[in-house]
Design a protein around this motif. Structure first.
Motif: not given
Length: 456
Positions: A119-122, A371-374, A444-446
């Motif tokens: 998984d990744f964020a941008l 804010g990565l709730k899970a 997945e784009w988180i």
């Protein structure tokens, strides 16, 4: 019936370490306890291993699109998985185009969703002239914004002037986002470097002298004053000095919304590495002298860093060639995203830092701040993101077990007193027994749910 059952692992929770079992269904943790020992499509016996939440690395540079020959999402995410990282945040620069508007964001996200194994964020960027793009970037799901206070050397992503910084901070505050800052004073570092280069003084010692602690401390203090005026939440990246942490601690005590990271290379290495190995050890801020390194380790033990990130910054071999480039011409960046979690375990074992504290700064705090709730903890209902490690085996870094595209790293030859055995992302085994196990990229784009302040 679980999709996966992890049995007999020594599980690192936020408040304790306990041997137990973890049941996983549909990518989530659905049960934790001793009462079930079978009934799963796949059973992993984790006896003798620690089970940590997967690391969240909030600071990596994958140069995809445009410079994926430096590092792309495919090789970069495989390297992350090999290092126990289940979510990474990709920075907005080094790719072409830089992520400074909606169109560039979707070029990058498309690449990530097609190529990433984890998984990744941008991140989005704040640069002169793109203030009008910030709201749309936030709406489309960037994790936050990044800006430089020192010269970048990248025409695609220039450093901010003071007016751009103030305008951007005010907008970002209104968007309920975080601004991440590379905090070194551009005027100080540029002026000092110009004098050295003009005099032909281009050694490792000369480079260190052009990026003094004063340059970091001045930039941090200025940013804090601006944040006070604008109300902007700040995250300071790769802080390398005690003096800068003193200023950040004072801001926290005033109630300001500020967090800070450092990187493993500032804790495991010092300026001697630059003198010995040359450009492979060059980064900005630079590796400090041993005395400062020891202060940073003490700050780590005292929990003054909110999180740890790699600042994985790869390049091709010609940009690190000490035979061709003087130290000022060489690319500045440490390639080492695979080794951040191992580095923290090494420090924990050496200085008797509780494993719960390591889980906090590598997973829980990043998840909560952004804010990565899970994600970020081992608890029912959370994503089944784990790294399984052994502290009874050592691991020596070699080119053949370094998963980055370009096998250039300060860490090559380093032996860790621990070993990563498996990495699991949302219930899928992606790294195991030294190799990538996933059939293909399914990361997945988180996007963030809500960003909050980390309480010291």
């Amino acid at each position: 019936m679980f999709d996966m059952l992890i049995k007999n692992g020594t599980v690192v929770f936020p408040d304790k370490v306990q041997t137990t079992n973890i049941g996983i269904k549909n990518g989530k943790i659905t049960a934790i306890g001793d009462e079930f020992v079978s009934g799963a499509n796949r059973i992993i016996d984790a006896s003798g291993q620690y089970v940590f939440p997967g690391m969240i690395d909030v600071h990596v540079h994958f140069s995809d699109p445009g410079r994926d020959y430096w590092e792309g999402f495919r090789t970069g995410s495989q390297m992350m998985a090999a290092g126990g990282v289940t979510t990474f945040f990709d920075m907005p620069l080094n790719g072409i185009p830089s992520t400074i508007n909606k169109e560039a964001l979707y070029l990058k996200s498309d690449r990530g969703q097609a190529e990433s194994y984890t998984d990744f964020a941008l991140w989005g960027g704040l640069v002169p002239g793109n203030e009008a793009d910030l709201a749309e970037l936030a709406e489309e799901g960037v994790i936050g914004f990044k800006a430089f206070l020192s010269t970048t050397g990248n025409k695609e992503f220039e450093n901010v002037d003071d007016v751009t910084l103030l305008n951007g901070m005010k907008i970002i505050a209104g968007l309920n986002k975080v601004l991440a800052l590379h905090s070194e004073s551009g005027p100080i570092t540029d002026w000092l470097a110009a004098r050295k280069i003009e005099a032909g003084q281009v050694s490792a010692d000369d480079y260190l002298e052009t990026r003094p602690i004063a340059a970091e401390a001045e930039a941090v203090q200025r940013a804090l004053y601006y944040a006070e005026v604008t109300g902007c939440p700040l995250h300071f990246v790769h802080i390398s000095s005690y003096e800068a942490i003193e200023k950040i601690e004072a801001a926290k005590k005033k109630g300001m919304n500020v967090t800070v990271e450092t990187c493993p290379h500032y804790l495991l290495f010092n300026h001697d590495a630059l003198s010995e190995f040359g450009p492979v050890a060059k980064c900005a801020p630079p590796l400090r002298k041993q005395e400062e390194q020891e202060k940073l380790i003490k700050l780590l033990i005292e929990q003054k860093f909110d999180m740890i990130s790699s600042d994985h910054s790869p390049c091709t071999s010609d940009l690190k060639d000490s035979a061709v480039y003087n130290i000022f011409q060489a690319w500045g960046g440490i390639s080492g995203g695979q080794f951040s979690f191992l580095s923290m375990l090494e420090l924990a074992l050496k200085y008797e830092i509780p494993f719960e504290q390591i889980a906090k700064i590598t997973a829980l705090n990043p998840a909560e701040r952004f804010g990565l709730k899970a994600k970020g903890r081992i608890a029912e209902g959370y994503d089944a993101d784990f790294v399984l490690v052994s502290t009874d085996e050592s691991y020596t870094v070699r080119e053949e077990n370094f998963f980055a595209k370009n096998k250039i790293s300060l860490y090559i030859g380093h032996t860790f007193p621990c070993k990563i055995n498996s990495t699991i992302n949302r219930g899928k085994l992606i790294f195991n027994d030294g190799g990538i196990q996933a059939d293909g990229p399914e990361g997945e784009w988180i996007k963030p749910i809500q960003q909050i302040e980390i309480k010291s």
